[in-house]
Design an enzyme around this catalytic site. Structure first.
Site, mmCIF file in Angstrom:
data_model
loop_
_atom_site.group_PDB
_atom_site.id
_atom_site.type_symbol
_atom_site.label_atom_id
_atom_site.label_comp_id
_atom_site.label_asym_id
_atom_site.label_seq_id
_atom_site.Cartn_x
_atom_site.Cartn_y
_atom_site.Cartn_z
ATOM 1 N N THR A 9 0.896 -1.133 0.000
ATOM 2 C CA THR A 9 0.000 0.000 0.000
ATOM 3 C C THR A 9 0.937 1.185 0.000
ATOM 4 O OG1 THR A 9 -1.598 -1.261 1.195
ATOM 5 C CG2 THR A 9 -1.703 1.114 1.527
ATOM 6 N N ASN A 22 -3.958 -3.636 -2.409
ATOM 7 C CA ASN A 22 -3.774 -4.695 -1.420
ATOM 8 C C ASN A 22 -2.356 -5.259 -1.489
ATOM 9 O OD1 ASN A 22 -4.409 -6.171 0.809
ATOM 10 N ND2 ASN A 22 -5.468 -7.791 -0.282
ATOM 11 N N SER A 47 -10.885 -2.298 6.068
ATOM 12 C CA SER A 47 -9.491 -1.920 5.831
ATOM 13 C C SER A 47 -8.808 -1.580 7.151
ATOM 14 C CB SER A 47 -9.467 -0.691 4.919
ATOM 15 O OG SER A 47 -8.156 -0.197 4.777
ATOM 16 N N GLY A 72 1.184 -1.468 5.219
ATOM 17 C CA GLY A 72 1.609 -2.537 6.131
ATOM 18 C C GLY A 72 0.510 -3.473 6.578
HETATM 19 O O1 DON Z 1 -6.868 -2.073 3.325
HETATM 20 C C1 DON Z 1 -6.091 -2.767 3.961
HETATM 21 O O2 DON Z 1 -6.051 -2.781 5.163
HETATM 22 C C2 DON Z 1 -5.094 -3.626 3.199
HETATM 23 N N1 DON Z 1 -5.614 -3.957 1.917
HETATM 24 C C3 DON Z 1 -3.796 -2.897 3.114
HETATM 25 C C4 DON Z 1 -2.721 -3.710 2.470
HETATM 26 C C5 DON Z 1 -1.360 -3.240 2.750
HETATM 27 O O3 DON Z 1 -1.142 -2.306 3.460
HETATM 28 C C6 DON Z 1 -0.278 -4.034 2.160
HETATM 29 N N2 DON Z 1 0.968 -3.354 2.352
HETATM 30 N N3 DON Z 1 1.926 -3.497 2.872
#
Ligand code: DON
Length: 579
Positions: A391, A411, A462, A483
């Site tokens: 992200t 994601n 999320s 993260g």
């Molecule tokens: O929206 C969320 O919480 C996840 N899809 C975020 C994914 C994410 O941060 C991956 N990165 N490191």
């Protein structure tokens, strides 16, 4: 000058030239991160600042600020630039959340441009014949994609609070896609690591690898013609191009070819929403963070409320006592997350209860200051119903007193791995953020249930937590991180590092982090905690595990009219730049 040389020597840096910039290979960090010279200290400025995870996006944003644009203009520009320069997370095929602190309107609002489930989605769509979760389907197939919200969200931000057109915001991104940019080591490594996933699809292979299947190496130029055409169509025809025009047609055709669910009606009916952020008060600072369908704001405020009852500053930064208290508070918050959080348009989230000081003090009563609680003995609490691997985050402030805190995502790194053929952008795999089956962990080990089950047109829960902290009504801290499940705790720690421990923004961002998410019952720590601290934590009963670094928090702090930016050293391409 001398001190600069000394600090470079301290980092035993080796210089490399990249994209016309001088970068320094940090040989002390485990990750062999690249540290740019100007990031050794917080970047100081008076009239505006952009901190993003890619220097080219930071530069695009800064140019907008320099030309008199506001933070919202710069944010949309940065987001589109990231969609080109950092395809592993920057996107037009995903979604996110933007917090805007508007000086003129005197308010903080949240734009929710999270993806939503297609109308054909069903509660059991990711279960196999034996009733188990088929993670390949929820993560790496066309079914994994939610209806993308990014283009609509950025357009809404510009319409509501911006001063430049969508076309202007797209211009730097179009140039970067059309003319290309120089590949960095991180860019090259990312594509090598994702090779298996990306090469499965011809539409992705032809974009991310050379014609003979070879890799793009550092120093090569990376051009994205299909993406440039898509961005140009959006610039020419406006936001509806993405949702009703040729771009939508290409996306829907991609779905039809491969058994995906997103229909033209789903695209047409996608709407970004303006929401009220979650608000809290921590030791005199006003906290604004993301409301449902994110769990971020609710649990940052909840954890801060629990910790407010303790003298955290007096306990010391990253001392065993402080970490113990943080971990115990985190466990309780993540237990509640598993039961109560979901899309408020579908389920009633007891937000006021979760974020109330009274509930926090009840939870604090269950915390033993000497001993870790076993997670399995903690169940989600009873908040009063209020009458109820990517992200990317960026932070921007302008000379007019506005601030933007934006986190968006597809994601995973490179999302589903599937490029929409002919449109040149990756599809998200956000459907995996739903709870496919009660009690079955998602990719981040997060457990969920009823509140976050798959439903048609629902937004998946999320953890993204774009946050703005104000002091005496003025923007003080703008922060947020990627993260997965660690987003909430990463953001929390930067807030605490500044408020409780008085660290400057650079140190607050760089300091080693910890994380507990209730289940699995492990206290995750980054490199850098002292062995004696870890020993004390183990003696208290914590299951301490050392894993890879967490988050990449791009932050800005405003103090006495000066603006200080800090890019997270955990991302080699990140850059803070001010004016
Ligand atoms: O929206 C969320 O919480 C996840 N899809 C975020 C994914 C994410 O941060 C991956 N990165 N490191």
């Amino acid at each position: 000058m001398l001190s600069t040389i000394v600090s470079f020597l301290r980092y035993r840096a080796a210089a490399v030239i990249l994209g016309g910039m001088m970068l320094f290979l940090d040989q002390t960090a485990n990750s062999a991160a690249i540290i740019e010279g100007e990031r050794m200290h917080p970047v100081e400025a008076r009239n505006g600042m952009a901190v993003t995870s890619h220097f080219l996006a930071t530069r695009s944003a800064l140019e907008v600020l320099e030309q008199g644009g506001n933070a919202i203009d710069a944010a949309a520009t940065a987001a589109f630039s990231l969609a080109v320069t950092q395809p592993r997370s920057g996107n037009i095929g995903g979604g996110g959340f933007m917090l805007i602190s508007s000086e003129q309107k005197g308010e903080v609002i949240a734009i929710d441009y999270r993806e939503k489930a297609p109308s054909g989605a069903a509660v059991d769509m990711f279960l196999d014949e034996s009733g188990e979760v088929d993670t390949n389907r929820s993560r790496f197939s066309h079914l994994a994609a939610g209806v993308p919200g990014t283009v609509a969200g950025l357009a809404l931000a510009l319409e509501t609070y911006g001063t430049i057109s969508l076309k202007q915001a797209l211009a730097p991104a179009i140039a970067l896609a059309e003319e290309g940019f120089v590949v960095t080591p991180r860019f090259s490594q990312g594509l090598k690591a994702a090779e298996k996933r990306l090469k499965k699809w011809e539409s992705s292979r032809k974009i991310f690898y050379k014609a003979d299947g070879g890799y793009y190496e550092p120093g090569d130029r990376f051009v994205q013609k299909e993406l440039a055409e898509t961005l140009k169509r959006i610039a020419a025809n406006g936001v509806r191009e993405f949702y009703e025009g040729k771009t939508a047609e290409l996306l829907v055709a991609e779905m039809k070819r491969h058994g995906g669910l997103i229909s033209m009606a789903d695209m047409k009916s996608y709407e970004p929403l303006i929401r009220a952020p979650v608000q809290g008060l921590y030791r005199g600072y006003d906290i604004y963070s993301m409301s449902p369908p994110s769990s971020g704001g609710a649990h940052i405020v909840q954890i801060l409320n629990i910790l407010e009852g303790y003298d955290i500053g007096g306990s010391g930064h990253n001392s065993a006592r402080t970490i113990h208290l943080m971990a115990e508070a985190m466990k309780r918050a993540y237990a509640d997350r598993s039961k109560y959080l979901g899309d408020e348009d579908f389920v009633k989230v007891p937000l006021e209860g979760i974020t109330s000081k009274k509930y926090a003090s009840e939870l604090a009563k269950g915390i033993d200051i000497e001993e870790a609680a076993v997670s399995q003995t903690i169940a989600p609490g009873e908040p009063q119903p209020y009458e109820s691997d990517e992200t990317t985050h960026f932070s921007i402030v302008d000379r007019y007193g506005n601030a933007v805190s934006n986190t968006y995502t597809i994601n995973f790194s490179y999302g589903s791995g599937i490029v929409v053929d002919g449109a040149g952008f990756l599809l998200n795999n956000e459907m995996d953020d739903f709870s496919s089956k009660p009690g079955a962990p998602n990719a981040y080990g997060l457990i969920g249930g009823e509140a976050n089950k798959v439903e048609p047109n629902k937004r998946m829960l999320s953890s993204m937590s774009p946050t703005i902290v104000k002091k005496d009504g003025k923007n003080f801290l703008v922060t947020g991180s990627p993260g997965g499940s660690r987003i909430i705790t990463t953001t929390l720690q930067v807030i605490m590092n500044v408020i409780d421990h008085g660290l400057n923004i650079k140190s607050a961002v760089a300091a080693p982090r910890i994380h507990h998410q209730w289940l699995p019952d492990e206290l995750r720590v980054e490199e850098g905690l002292s062995p004696d601290t870890i020993k004390i934590l183990k003696d208290m009963g914590h299951n301490v595990v050392r894993k890879s670094s967490m988050g990449a928090i791009q932050s800005i702090m405003v103090v006495d009219g000066m603006v200080y930016g800090a890019a997270d050293p955990r991302r080699s391409t990140a850059l803070a730049a001010g004016m």
